[in-house]
Motif scaffolding. Sequence first.
Motif, PDB file in Angstrom:
ATOM      1  N   ALA A   1      -9.334  14.412  -2.782  1.00  0.00           N
ATOM      2  CA  ALA A   1      -8.742  15.559  -3.477  1.00  0.00           C
ATOM      3  C   ALA A   1      -9.767  16.245  -4.371  1.00  0.00           C
ATOM      4  CB  ALA A   1      -7.553  15.091  -4.317  1.00  0.00           C
ATOM      5  N   SER A   2      -9.606  17.546  -4.550  1.00  0.00           N
ATOM      6  CA  SER A   2     -10.479  18.268  -5.479  1.00  0.00           C
ATOM      7  C   SER A   2     -10.102  17.862  -6.908  1.00  0.00           C
ATOM      8  CB  SER A   2     -10.319  19.771  -5.297  1.00  0.00           C
ATOM      9  OG  SER A   2      -9.008  20.168  -5.627  1.00  0.00           O
ATOM     10  N   ALA A   3     -11.087  17.831  -7.785  1.00  0.00           N
ATOM     11  CA  ALA A   3     -10.834  17.408  -9.166  1.00  0.00           C
ATOM     12  C   ALA A   3     -10.470  18.609 -10.027  1.00  0.00           C
ATOM     13  CB  ALA A   3     -12.072  16.725  -9.724  1.00  0.00           C
ATOM     14  N   PRO A   4      -9.540  18.436 -10.980  1.00  0.00           N
ATOM     15  CA  PRO A   4      -9.122  19.552 -11.827  1.00  0.00           C
ATOM     16  C   PRO A   4     -10.299  20.203 -12.567  1.00  0.00           C
ATOM     17  CG  PRO A   4      -7.757  17.626 -12.232  1.00  0.00           C
ATOM     18  CD  PRO A   4      -8.840  17.182 -11.322  1.00  0.00           C
TER      19      PRO A   4
ATOM     20  N   PRO B   1       0.826  -1.220   0.000  1.00  0.00           N
ATOM     21  CA  PRO B   1       0.000   0.000   0.000  1.00  0.00           C
ATOM     22  C   PRO B   1       0.859   1.270   0.000  1.00  0.00           C
ATOM     23  CG  PRO B   1      -0.801  -1.560   1.631  1.00  0.00           C
ATOM     24  CD  PRO B   1       0.482  -2.127   1.097  1.00  0.00           C
TER      25      PRO B   1
ATOM     26  N   SER C   1       5.833  10.229  -0.832  1.00  0.00           N
ATOM     27  CA  SER C   1       5.104   9.040  -0.429  1.00  0.00           C
ATOM     28  C   SER C   1       6.036   7.846  -0.284  1.00  0.00           C
ATOM     29  CB  SER C   1       3.998   8.746  -1.445  1.00  0.00           C
ATOM     30  OG  SER C   1       4.544   8.717  -2.751  1.00  0.00           O
ATOM     31  N   VAL C   2       5.569   6.839   0.404  1.00  0.00           N
ATOM     32  CA  VAL C   2       6.330   5.594   0.563  1.00  0.00           C
ATOM     33  C   VAL C   2       5.373   4.405   0.426  1.00  0.00           C
ATOM     34  CG1 VAL C   2       8.153   6.485   2.082  1.00  0.00           C
ATOM     35  CG2 VAL C   2       6.042   5.600   3.095  1.00  0.00           C
ATOM     36  N   HIS C   3       5.906   3.287  -0.007  1.00  0.00           N
ATOM     37  CA  HIS C   3       5.157   2.035   0.052  1.00  0.00           C
ATOM     38  C   HIS C   3       5.536   1.321   1.336  1.00  0.00           C
ATOM     39  CE1 HIS C   3       3.325   1.774  -3.921  1.00  0.00           C
ATOM     40  NE2 HIS C   3       4.409   2.338  -4.412  1.00  0.00           N
TER      41      HIS C   3
END
Lengths: 95, 337
Positions: free
Chosen positions: A62-65, A7, A26-28
């Motif tokens: 998240a807001s969408a473009p 994940p 980020s990291v997995h």
Amino acid sequence: MNKTDWPLYEVFIRSRHGLSHKHVGSVHAADETMAMENARELYTRRNEGTSIWVVDSNAICASAPEQKDAMFTSPVEKIYRHPSFYQLPASVDKM
Amino acid sequence: MYAQMVETGVKQVKDRADMDAQEAAFMQQIDAEDKIEPQSWMPDAYRKTLVRQISQHAHSEIIGMQPEGNWLTRAPTLKRKLQLAAKIQDECGHGLYLYSAAETLGTSRAQMLDDLHTGKAKYSSIFNYPTLSWADIGAVGWLVDGAAIVNQVMLQRTSYGPYARAMVRICKEESFHQRQGYELLLTMMQQGTQAQKDMVQDSINRLWWPSLMMFGPTDDESPNSAQSMAWKIKRKGNDEIRQQFIDQTIPQLEVLGCTVPDPDLKWNEETGHYDYGTIDWAEFFAVIKGNGPCNKQRLARKVQAHENGAWVREAAIAYADKQANIKSQQSNTNKVA
């Protein structure tokens, strides 16, 4: 061979100067504990922070473009929300 | 560079007149220096080019640990060993930042690794050369990381947001790499025996031309560079950054008291740049095609490390699943109570 990725977790770090946690990357990881360890190894090798948050990437909304106009255009027009909108005499303009 | 000859999938740079409204709007965004972000609409070829370039860049960082790791257990002092270990860890970190950036384009870490392991994806030609002496560790830091910095400083302004942000982090760390490499060589040149000084010169002799090849062939040989520039993935041409690297490196070479194996190298008062000899592109293409001194060894080592680590990955997932099960059972019990 297992071809599924672990994940993904988003990493946020608070620097020493009292600012908010800031997204750094980020990291997995297999779980939260490992995500924290990986984040420490990857993002704080040079005193970058005093606190780390790791958040499951799926938990972020998240807001969408395509909603950009609807969400962000209005404040641009509301120039009266900014101090520079108000013209004052030079003698008190440092206000 | 760390990413060389990245295929864009185009035969020629796309004409603005042939673009639909969506693609024209995308180009306007590029022109306005607005960053393209993961959720933004982008042409398929732009996305594929970025995946190729960023993953190739990431693979280079990962494979690049091998030539340096070769000397880790034989570093002459504890200080040098710690410095080298820190540098190698940084390279791994750079690979991870870049894999994350590529993943935002819809590919997966597993897919990228698979492409590397099966030979489908490339990495920089430079890491297929051996590190034969301790001086090579200094020369790699100074020349190879030095060349990488010139490229990566440019890439901090690349049009894709996550790639640009990864570059900002990487550039902050690269400066340490180059300085430690140069200082290592300077120490050998100033305090070393004649044999050690010869070792430094030998290392520069072997690594100079391969370092210049890192920037890739002259731009006008393929439409890929022009298309990458139009998309502002690349911001400068290969020859331009190669020249920049040479111009900044030669004064450093003179401080070392060494030479480069190029009889044509000389300062050109008129252009304000160094002239240099012809690069052996036949050698470059041979290395890219898999026939460099260490291609097979590098890839085999990477695959072996991945396979040897399989049980660790499996165990970690099994443990995480078990802990999650225990947690959900506990919460169920609490609900019943």
